[in-house]
Design a protein around this motif. Structure first.
Motif, PDB file in Angstrom:
ATOM      1  N   LEU B  94       0.927  -1.261  -0.116  1.00 32.05           N
ATOM      2  CA  LEU B  94       0.028  -0.071  -0.194  1.00 32.05           C
ATOM      3  C   LEU B  94       1.001   1.182  -0.029  1.00 32.05           C
ATOM      4  O   LEU B  94       0.710   2.330  -0.846  1.00 32.05           O
ATOM      5  CB  LEU B  94      -1.038   0.091   1.226  1.00 32.05           C
ATOM      6  N   ALA B  95       1.889   1.275   0.826  1.00 27.64           N
ATOM      7  CA  ALA B  95       3.046   2.525   0.938  1.00 27.64           C
ATOM      8  C   ALA B  95       3.369   2.730  -0.211  1.00 27.64           C
ATOM      9  O   ALA B  95       3.724   3.699  -1.053  1.00 27.64           O
ATOM     10  CB  ALA B  95       3.936   2.272   2.168  1.00 27.64           C
ATOM     11  N   GLY B  96       3.439   1.532  -1.044  1.00 21.53           N
ATOM     12  CA  GLY B  96       4.591   1.743  -2.353  1.00 21.53           C
ATOM     13  C   GLY B  96       3.731   2.172  -3.471  1.00 21.53           C
ATOM     14  O   GLY B  96       4.169   2.313  -4.747  1.00 21.53           O
ATOM     15  N   GLY B  97       2.143   2.180  -3.203  1.00 23.15           N
ATOM     16  CA  GLY B  97       1.459   2.783  -4.217  1.00 23.15           C
ATOM     17  C   GLY B  97       0.908   4.262  -4.097  1.00 23.15           C
ATOM     18  O   GLY B  97       0.126   4.682  -4.638  1.00 23.15           O
ATOM     19  N   ILE B  98       1.338   4.801  -3.144  1.00 26.32           N
ATOM     20  CA  ILE B  98       1.037   6.238  -2.799  1.00 26.32           C
ATOM     21  C   ILE B  98       1.962   7.061  -3.470  1.00 26.32           C
ATOM     22  O   ILE B  98       3.105   6.940  -3.799  1.00 26.32           O
ATOM     23  CB  ILE B  98       1.410   6.484  -1.325  1.00 26.32           C
ATOM     24  N   GLY B  99       1.062   8.009  -4.351  1.00 26.44           N
ATOM     25  CA  GLY B  99       1.850   8.924  -5.253  1.00 26.44           C
ATOM     26  C   GLY B  99       2.787   8.407  -6.190  1.00 26.44           C
ATOM     27  O   GLY B  99       2.236   7.573  -6.923  1.00 26.44           O
ATOM     28  N   ASP B 100       3.913   9.204  -6.064  1.00 26.48           N
ATOM     29  CA  ASP B 100       5.042   8.667  -7.128  1.00 26.48           C
ATOM     30  C   ASP B 100       6.332   8.508  -6.072  1.00 26.48           C
ATOM     31  O   ASP B 100       6.163   8.782  -4.804  1.00 26.48           O
ATOM     32  CB  ASP B 100       5.259   9.524  -8.129  1.00 26.48           C
ATOM     33  N   PRO B 101       7.335   7.888  -6.797  1.00 21.37           N
ATOM     34  CA  PRO B 101       8.558   7.761  -5.844  1.00 21.37           C
ATOM     35  C   PRO B 101       9.270   9.023  -4.972  1.00 21.37           C
ATOM     36  O   PRO B 101       9.520   9.002  -4.070  1.00 21.37           O
ATOM     37  CB  PRO B 101       9.574   7.277  -6.770  1.00 21.37           C
ATOM     38  N   SER B 102       9.274  10.213  -6.022  1.00 19.14           N
ATOM     39  CA  SER B 102       9.629  11.542  -5.338  1.00 19.14           C
ATOM     40  C   SER B 102       8.590  11.988  -4.151  1.00 19.14           C
ATOM     41  O   SER B 102       9.141  12.518  -3.195  1.00 19.14           O
ATOM     42  CB  SER B 102       9.697  12.659  -6.353  1.00 19.14           C
ATOM     43  N   VAL B 103       7.537  11.574  -4.359  1.00 20.84           N
ATOM     44  CA  VAL B 103       6.459  11.733  -3.117  1.00 20.84           C
ATOM     45  C   VAL B 103       6.785  10.980  -2.057  1.00 20.84           C
ATOM     46  O   VAL B 103       6.574  11.486  -0.687  1.00 20.84           O
ATOM     47  CB  VAL B 103       5.106  11.837  -3.615  1.00 20.84           C
TER      48      VAL B 103
END
Lengths: 160, 265
Positions: B94-103
């Motif tokens: 779930l955490a890995g699907g939030i926003g994008d990598p820089s966010v």
């Protein structure tokens, strides 16, 4: 109402009195004259403003300069060697035609270096997911992905 | 962005005091929501109190059947934590699907949970896993925490210190992301603890909620098929240019079914 902030930018210690609402990207561009970092959308979507903060890619339009007190910042200007020798990721973008207008390129390169750091064995899918926060309106991404793949391999071979 | 005063306290006590004394004080964690809101002038606090220098708010610890995540822990840290991936892989995903990598390199769990965006991912995990929100004043059960649109049980000056997640026997999160932002048009977190099942839905209504009918059906038979025919009324679902209310209601069933099927393995 200004606040003093000190940080390291591209290896150089800098400090200034800034208004707290000064964004990091404004500080870099307008105070330090480092205009390689671009503002594309100003809403945390496009990634043109990506820089490295303590070694990790972040969007400098969504960080206050004062939040970077004591931090180590690297911008696109800090990647090439002092003698002008391009960073392997920059070379890869050049060689693979990973840009057309070039506006998104500084952010693409900074994020690509972060992908290389975290995933040195990144495949195409990993690279595409890694670039989710970077928008290019010219290339259709294919050459960017190829450039990043090639750049990661060059970095793995110790070219930087 | 309007001008404001900036503070960088070293303790939660000092932070709470600064917020209380300000005309309109706001805490900042990763700033991935607050700063864009301020740029759009949707928020115009008089004072920003930065939690970055406060000790003891970061880190992940697993003890027994509980994963504790400090409020200032970033999404990337949860996403890549070997301990979280082992104990609650659905939470790391779930955490890995939030926003994008820089966010994800800036945004924090405490910021996301305190902000209580109706389409944020973390609230689904907090409610679906029956987590406890530990603040500077008390411990708040997930069922009591999310109270409305960007509304939580947090009192003025109350600061989240950590979130305690019980480790489930099985869990999965599935979302239908808004393609541009990555926010959940609908996201479903399904978790099984022994014979008890919890289903938490984000993105559909003004705040995250549970679906008792699905929980009962999954407690009887833990599989995607068990809830495939359970439809929710759309009268209190959100409707916007991205997704109508009846489509959101449809997505609730689809996402919950997928999450249950994934959790059931």
């Amino acid at each position: 109402m200004s606040t003093k902030v000190s940080m390291t930018v591209n290896g150089r210690k800098v400090s200034a009195d800034v208004e707290p609402r000064t964004l990091l990207v404004q500080y870099l561009r307008e105070h330090l004259g480092l205009t390689g970092t671009h503002v594309g959308c100003d809403t945390t979507q496009c990634g043109c403003c990506a820089i490295h903060l303590n070694g990790e890619a972040v969007k400098s339009c969504t960080i206050l300069a004062v939040q970077c007190e004591g931090a180590d910042v690297v911008t696109i200007e800090g990647l090439a060697s002092p003698d002008g020798e391009l960073h392997p990721m920059q070379k890869a973008f050049w060689e693979h035609h990973g840009l057309q207008c070039g506006f998104c390129t500084p952010g693409m390169v900074m994020v690509a270096c972060d992908i290389a750091r975290r995933k040195p064995d990144a495949d195409e899918a990993t690279i595409r997911h890694g670039l989710e926060g970077n928008i290019c309106r010219c290339t259709g991404y294919q050459h960017i992905v190829e450039a990043v793949h090639s750049g990661i391999q060059a970095m793995n071979q110790g070219k930087r | 962005m309007y001008a404001f005063n900036y503070h960088r306290p070293k303790s939660t006590d000092e932070a709470a005091k600064l917020v209380a004394e300000a005309e309109d004080g706001k805490l900042i964690a990763g700033g991935m929501t607050l700063l864009p809101s301020m740029k759009l002038r949707l928020a115009a606090p008089s004072d920003i109190v930065d939690l970055a220098a406060v000790e003891g708010l970061r880190g992940i610890t697993v003890s027994g059947k509980t994963v504790t995540i400090g409020a200032m822990t970033r999404h990337v840290d949860v996403q890549t934590s070997a301990e979280v991936k082992k104990a609650i892989p659905a939470l790391a995903a779930l955490a890995g699907g939030i926003g994008d990598p820089s966010v994800r390199n800036r945004g924090t769990i405490g910021g996301s949970v305190a902000n209580a965006d109706p389409a944020a991912d973390y609230p689904a995990a907090v409610l679906g896993l029956n987590a406890t929100v530990e603040t500077t004043k008390r411990k708040i059960a997930a069922d009591d925490f999310f109270t409305g649109l960007f509304e939580t049980a947090l009192e003025p000056g109350e600061i989240i210190k950590a979130i305690h997640f019980p480790v489930p026997d099985a869990a999965a999160y599935e979302k239908f992301p808004q393609p541009a932002s990555g926010f959940a048009m609908v996201g479903a977190f399904v978790a099984r603890f022994g014979k008890d099942v919890r289903v938490a839905i984000t993105g559909a209504k003004d705040h995250v909620f549970r679906v008792p009918d699905m929980e009962k059906a999954l407690a009887a038979k833990f599989s995607g098929d068990a809830i495939a025919e359970i439809k929710l009324p759309d009268d209190d679902m959100m409707s916007d240019i991205h997704c109508s209310a009846d489509y959101r209601a449809h997505l609730v069933t689809v996402m919950a079914k997928r999450a249950a099927a994934k959790a059931a393995g």
